[in-house]
Design an enzyme around this catalytic site. Structure first.
Site, short mmCIF file in Angstrom:
data_model
loop_
_atom_site.label_atom_id
_atom_site.label_comp_id
_atom_site.label_asym_id
_atom_site.label_seq_id
_atom_site.Cartn_x
_atom_site.Cartn_y
_atom_site.Cartn_z
N GLU A 1 9.17 -3.95 13.14
CA GLU A 1 8.99 -2.89 12.24
C GLU A 1 7.79 -2.46 12.55
OE1 GLU A 1 7.78 -3.97 8.07
OE2 GLU A 1 8.80 -2.17 7.42
N CYS B 1 9.57 1.77 3.61
CA CYS B 1 10.41 0.63 4.01
C CYS B 1 11.81 1.19 4.06
CB CYS B 1 10.59 -0.29 2.94
SG CYS B 1 11.23 0.07 1.43
N LYS C 1 -1.08 -7.36 -9.06
CA LYS C 1 -2.08 -7.26 -8.13
C LYS C 1 -1.69 -6.28 -7.07
CE LYS C 1 -3.03 -8.51 -4.25
NZ LYS C 1 -3.38 -7.49 -3.22
N PHE D 1 0.77 -1.33 0.03
CA PHE D 1 0.03 -0.14 -0.06
C PHE D 1 0.93 1.28 -0.04
CE2 PHE D 1 0.90 -0.02 4.53
CZ PHE D 1 1.29 1.52 4.87
N GLU E 1 -5.01 -3.65 -2.13
CA GLU E 1 -6.54 -3.45 -1.91
C GLU E 1 -6.63 -2.22 -1.20
OE1 GLU E 1 -4.76 -5.67 -0.71
OE2 GLU E 1 -5.51 -6.79 1.03
N ARG E 2 -5.64 -1.71 -0.38
CA ARG E 2 -6.02 -0.51 0.29
C ARG E 2 -6.04 0.64 -0.43
NH1 ARG E 2 -2.29 -1.75 5.83
NH2 ARG E 2 -1.67 -3.77 4.83
N SER F 1 5.31 -7.03 3.29
CA SER F 1 5.95 -7.28 4.79
C SER F 1 6.58 -8.62 4.71
CB SER F 1 4.84 -7.41 5.78
OG SER F 1 3.78 -8.37 5.29
P1 NAD Z 1 1.48 -6.56 3.08
O1 NAD Z 1 2.73 -7.58 3.08
O2 NAD Z 1 0.49 -6.86 3.95
O3 NAD Z 1 0.82 -6.51 1.48
C1 NAD Z 1 1.73 -6.56 0.54
C2 NAD Z 1 0.74 -7.45 -0.67
O4 NAD Z 1 0.48 -8.53 -0.25
C3 NAD Z 1 -0.55 -6.72 -0.98
O5 NAD Z 1 -0.87 -6.57 -2.30
C4 NAD Z 1 -1.43 -7.63 0.04
O6 NAD Z 1 -2.85 -7.86 -0.66
C5 NAD Z 1 -0.71 -9.05 -0.28
N1 NAD Z 1 -1.13 -9.76 0.98
C6 NAD Z 1 -1.32 -9.55 2.29
N2 NAD Z 1 -1.61 -10.63 2.93
C7 NAD Z 1 -1.44 -11.83 2.28
C8 NAD Z 1 -1.59 -13.09 2.37
N3 NAD Z 1 -1.85 -13.50 3.52
N4 NAD Z 1 -1.26 -13.94 1.29
C9 NAD Z 1 -0.95 -13.44 0.06
N5 NAD Z 1 -0.90 -12.05 -0.07
C10 NAD Z 1 -1.19 -11.30 0.66
O7 NAD Z 1 2.36 -5.20 3.15
P2 NAD Z 1 1.82 -3.83 3.18
O8 NAD Z 1 1.21 -3.56 4.33
O9 NAD Z 1 0.85 -3.50 2.00
O10 NAD Z 1 2.98 -2.97 3.05
C11 NAD Z 1 3.82 -2.50 4.05
C12 NAD Z 1 5.04 -3.44 4.15
O11 NAD Z 1 5.67 -3.45 2.91
C13 NAD Z 1 6.14 -3.02 5.11
O12 NAD Z 1 6.59 -4.27 5.78
C14 NAD Z 1 7.33 -2.20 4.50
O13 NAD Z 1 8.33 -2.62 4.78
C15 NAD Z 1 7.23 -3.30 3.13
N6 NAD Z 1 7.84 -2.50 1.80
C16 NAD Z 1 9.04 -3.09 1.65
C17 NAD Z 1 9.57 -2.55 0.58
C18 NAD Z 1 10.81 -3.07 0.16
O14 NAD Z 1 11.41 -2.58 -0.90
N7 NAD Z 1 11.63 -4.04 0.72
C19 NAD Z 1 9.00 -1.69 -0.07
C20 NAD Z 1 7.75 -1.01 0.22
C21 NAD Z 1 7.16 -1.51 1.41
#
Ligand code: NAD
Length: 502
Positions: free
Chosen positions: A386, A284, A176, A152, A179-180, A229
């Protein structure tokens, strides 16, 4: 009662379509109001997107690279022309201030620009006369259908890390998004169609685990890029690899900034303010931990931060005078607030408490003021985990080596930085620290589009980093061709030794 909110649909085969019986509210975090509903794709809908990408692949793969690259050049122009509309959507659904949305878009555009150089990157390698009359070359061929799953916090930039290079290399793509806050991601994909991307080359499916699992298990999908994450990154990596796919999965972070006693403290404090509280800490590459070397350094940094925090303005991202907007959702707001409560319980000193912040006219918004802890210690939950919110902790150490040992012992290794005037210390730090992206007096060392982005340890699963030169390698497979044209009429005997130029 069916919802009357505007519906966010999928983009499949060039058409906006409905698909899946489930949907979710999309909130404006500054008001706390649900303003749209996003459809959540079921397996069948995702399969439809994959089928469209599969069908589009042969013609797109055989389109001259320069023509594919021109679509990227056109897209750059369209993104610039539509910047205001795109950023308004980011701010409305994510909450970040408009200037920050603009910064995100600009970084995304730079990835589109880099993708427009794909023909240069795809030229391959050629050697004449590797043996008598034998020529050899390596070329980089597209994989087929590729997919991306994005978080998101950068709804425009992170998707642009992925699909522009993937399609510029001749692949087709299923995206994909989170969704937020899916609207800006979808608008950018629609602009890509306007820029000349044929139907099916880029498809967008909104959804949750059901959509992601379909991408992970469908054999037509050859490679998956993920950013999100760490628990989900690890799941994506292990599941995708077990299905024979190429996977890169970028995860979470806990970035430390070291402040040395000789640093320019006033400038370090300014840099830390933006890095800790910009985008409400939802980056991140944000800095949630300062490691101050020496008590005098720590005292000066804490005092400086207190002064600067008092000047900060928290409010809706649409207000140009605001420095920090709301957190993305109510559950995330509660989670971050819970971490502040936890830090107090664990015995860290809460120097600035942002929990009571209220924004007039936006009382239902998810606003949390800047929070500052002193005396944070390794082992505390607020040190280890985090938080992804506007919470900065100061850790006190005695030496640079102690600071580096702490950083190296942490499970994450995304980014770090050091503030110092000592070149020797800076060089030692950047040479030895076990982190993927390092800043020297640069708080957010996010590589530019022509380098690649990636952390170490549990911040990245896979071998290749995101965007930049690594992206071309990730989205292609190498083929090496060895060629010989024997002279007509010359009879050659069989050779049983292993071919070599001995
Ligand atoms: P998230 O892991 O909750 O979601 C990321 C994606 O995964 C979304 O599209 C979501 O729909 C999907 N997802 C969520 N739960 C899932 C599941 N159980 N099974 C399959 N798919 C699932 O992350 P977020 O809250 O959207 O974003 C924040 C996180 O992203 C933080 O941890 C941040 O550090 C990380 N991030 C990392 C980088 C990097 O380059 N390392 C960059 C941006 C964000």
């Amino acid at each position: 009662m069916p919802s009357t909110l505007p519906q966010i649909q999928h983009l499949i085969d060039g058409q906006l379509i409905a698909g899946g019986s489930r949907s979710a509210d999309v909130f404006n975090p500054a008001t706390g109001q649900a303003e749209k509903r996003v459809l959540l794709a079921d397996k069948l809908t995702v399969e439809q997107a994959i089928a469209s990408a599969q069908l589009a692949f042969p013609a797109w793969r055989n389109t001259p690279p320069l023509k594919r690259a021109r679509v990227m050049s056109n897209l750059k122009v369209l993104l610039e022309a539509n910047a205001e509309a795109i950023c308004a959507l980011v701010t409305a659904e994510h909450g970040k201030v408009l200037s920050d949305s603009m910064g995100e878009l600009q970084r995304g555009i730079e990835n589109v620009e880099y993708a427009s150089y794909a023909p240069e990157l795809l030229k391959g390698e050629h050697c004449k006369n590797v043996g008598p009359g034998i020529d050899s070359w390596s070329e980089f061929q597209a994989l087929g259908v590729t997919a991306g799953i994005t978080p998101f916090n950068f709804p425009v930039m992170v998707p642009l890390w992925m699909w522009p290079m993937a399609v510029a290399c001749g692949n087709t793509f299923v995206l994909k998004p989170s969704e937020r806050d899916p609207s800006s991601t979808l608008l950018v994909a629609q602009l890509a169609q306007q820029a000349g991307l044929p139907p099916g080359v880029l498809n967008v499916v909104h959804g949750d685990k059901e959509a992601v699992d379909t991408l992970l298990t469908d054999p037509r999908v050859k490679a998956i890029s993920f950013v999100g994450s760490t628990p989900i990154a690890e799941y994506i990596y292990s599941t995708g690899c077990s299905q024979g796919k190429r996977v890169q999965a970028l995860g979470g972070a806990k970035n430390h900034a070291v402040v040395m006693p000789d640093a320019d403290i006033a400038n370090a404090v300014s840099a830390l303010m933006g890095a800790a509280y910009g985008s409400c800490g939802e980056r991140c590459m944000a800095i949630p931990l300062v490691v101050a070397v020496g008590d005098a350094t720590a005292d000066a940094v804490v005092a400086g931060l207190q002064v600067e925090i008092a000047k900060m303005q928290v409010g809706p991202g649409t207000n140009a005078t605001c420095d920090m907007g709301p957190l993305v959702t109510k559950p995330h707001f509660e989670k971050v607030k819970g971490y502040v409560d936890q830090g107090v319980k664990e015995g860290a000193t809460l120097v600035v408490d942002g929990r009571g912040v209220s924004v007039p006219g936006h009382e239902a918004g998810y606003f949390l003021g800047a929070c500052l802890f002193d005396n944070v210690k390794p082992g505390m939950v607020i040190y280890q985990e985090e938080i992804f919110g506007p919470v900065l902790g100061v850790v006190r150490v005695k030496t640079l080596q102690e600071a580096m040992d702490l950083i190296d012992a942490h499970e994450y290794g995304n980014g770090t930085c050091i503030f110092t005037r000592d070149g020797e210390a800076a060089r030692y730090f950047s040479d030895n620290i076990q982190v993927g992206m390092v800043g020297v007096n640069v708080p957010l060392p996010v590589p530019v589009a022509y380098h690649s982005f990636g952390g170490w340890k549990r911040s990245l699963f896979g071998d290749l980093h995101a965007y930049g030169p690594d992206a071309m390698r990730f989205y292609t497979k190498r083929k090496t061709i060895t060629q010989r044209w024997p002279s007509a009429g010359v009879r050659e005997g069989a050779v049983f030794s292993f071919p070599s130029s001995r």
